[in-house]
Write a protein that holds these residues in place. Sequence first.
Motif, mmCIF file in Angstrom:
data_model
loop_
_atom_site.group_PDB
_atom_site.id
_atom_site.type_symbol
_atom_site.label_atom_id
_atom_site.label_comp_id
_atom_site.label_asym_id
_atom_site.label_seq_id
_atom_site.Cartn_x
_atom_site.Cartn_y
_atom_site.Cartn_z
ATOM 1 N N PRO A 177 1.053 -7.031 12.035
ATOM 2 C CA PRO A 177 0.298 -7.391 10.836
ATOM 3 C C PRO A 177 -0.412 -6.171 10.236
ATOM 4 N N LYS A 178 -0.759 -6.269 8.982
ATOM 5 C CA LYS A 178 -1.478 -5.196 8.298
ATOM 6 C C LYS A 178 -2.877 -5.078 8.908
ATOM 7 N N PRO A 179 -3.310 -3.862 9.282
ATOM 8 C CA PRO A 179 -4.646 -3.704 9.866
ATOM 9 C C PRO A 179 -5.730 -3.979 8.834
ATOM 10 N N ALA A 180 -6.873 -4.412 9.326
ATOM 11 C CA ALA A 180 -8.009 -4.707 8.451
ATOM 12 C C ALA A 180 -8.544 -3.414 7.844
ATOM 13 N N GLU A 202 -4.059 7.741 12.850
ATOM 14 C CA GLU A 202 -5.336 7.281 13.402
ATOM 15 C C GLU A 202 -5.150 6.233 14.487
ATOM 16 N N GLU A 203 -3.892 5.917 14.821
ATOM 17 C CA GLU A 203 -3.547 4.927 15.845
ATOM 18 C C GLU A 203 -4.127 3.549 15.533
ATOM 19 N N ARG A 204 -4.143 3.183 14.255
ATOM 20 C CA ARG A 204 -4.665 1.880 13.837
ATOM 21 C C ARG A 204 -3.566 0.841 13.714
ATOM 22 N N ILE A 215 7.505 1.492 12.720
ATOM 23 C CA ILE A 215 6.463 0.472 12.834
ATOM 24 C C ILE A 215 7.126 -0.855 13.186
ATOM 25 N N PRO A 216 6.600 -1.553 14.216
ATOM 26 C CA PRO A 216 7.194 -2.833 14.594
ATOM 27 C C PRO A 216 7.235 -3.810 13.421
ATOM 28 N N ILE A 233 0.860 -1.180 0.000
ATOM 29 C CA ILE A 233 0.000 0.000 0.000
ATOM 30 C C ILE A 233 0.899 1.233 0.000
ATOM 31 N N SER A 234 0.320 2.400 -0.201
ATOM 32 C CA SER A 234 1.115 3.614 -0.339
ATOM 33 C C SER A 234 1.692 4.073 1.003
ATOM 34 N N THR A 235 2.748 4.858 0.907
ATOM 35 C CA THR A 235 3.361 5.403 2.119
ATOM 36 C C THR A 235 2.409 6.368 2.820
ATOM 37 N N ARG A 236 1.653 7.117 2.038
ATOM 38 C CA ARG A 236 0.691 8.055 2.632
ATOM 39 C C ARG A 236 -0.367 7.309 3.435
ATOM 40 N N ARG A 237 -0.809 6.172 2.938
ATOM 41 C CA ARG A 237 -1.814 5.380 3.663
ATOM 42 C C ARG A 237 -1.242 4.876 4.997
ATOM 43 N N ILE A 238 0.016 4.492 5.003
ATOM 44 C CA ILE A 238 0.669 4.056 6.233
ATOM 45 C C ILE A 238 0.700 5.213 7.234
ATOM 46 N N GLN A 239 1.036 6.410 6.757
ATOM 47 C CA GLN A 239 1.074 7.573 7.634
ATOM 48 C C GLN A 239 -0.303 7.867 8.224
ATOM 49 N N ILE A 240 -1.330 7.741 7.418
ATOM 50 C CA ILE A 240 -2.694 7.971 7.895
ATOM 51 C C ILE A 240 -3.065 6.933 8.952
#
Length: 67
Positions: free
Chosen positions: A46-49, A26-28, A41-42, A15-22
Amino acid sequence: MKYLSVAQTAERWSISTRRIQILCNEERIPGAVRIGRSWAIPDDEPKPADARIKSGKYIKPKTDDKK
């Protein structure tokens, strides 16, 4: 514990770097730590749903404004 950068996590999760930042803002992503202006990021996280609405129907509150 090993940490990854936003770019490394984006490549791993496809996924995009911007999505990771978002997601971090959002503390997801549990365990994500802000270091200055960057996120760490640890490695074992795992990738959040996906929390977006999948049905395509948005729920609007019903109002009784009919007069």
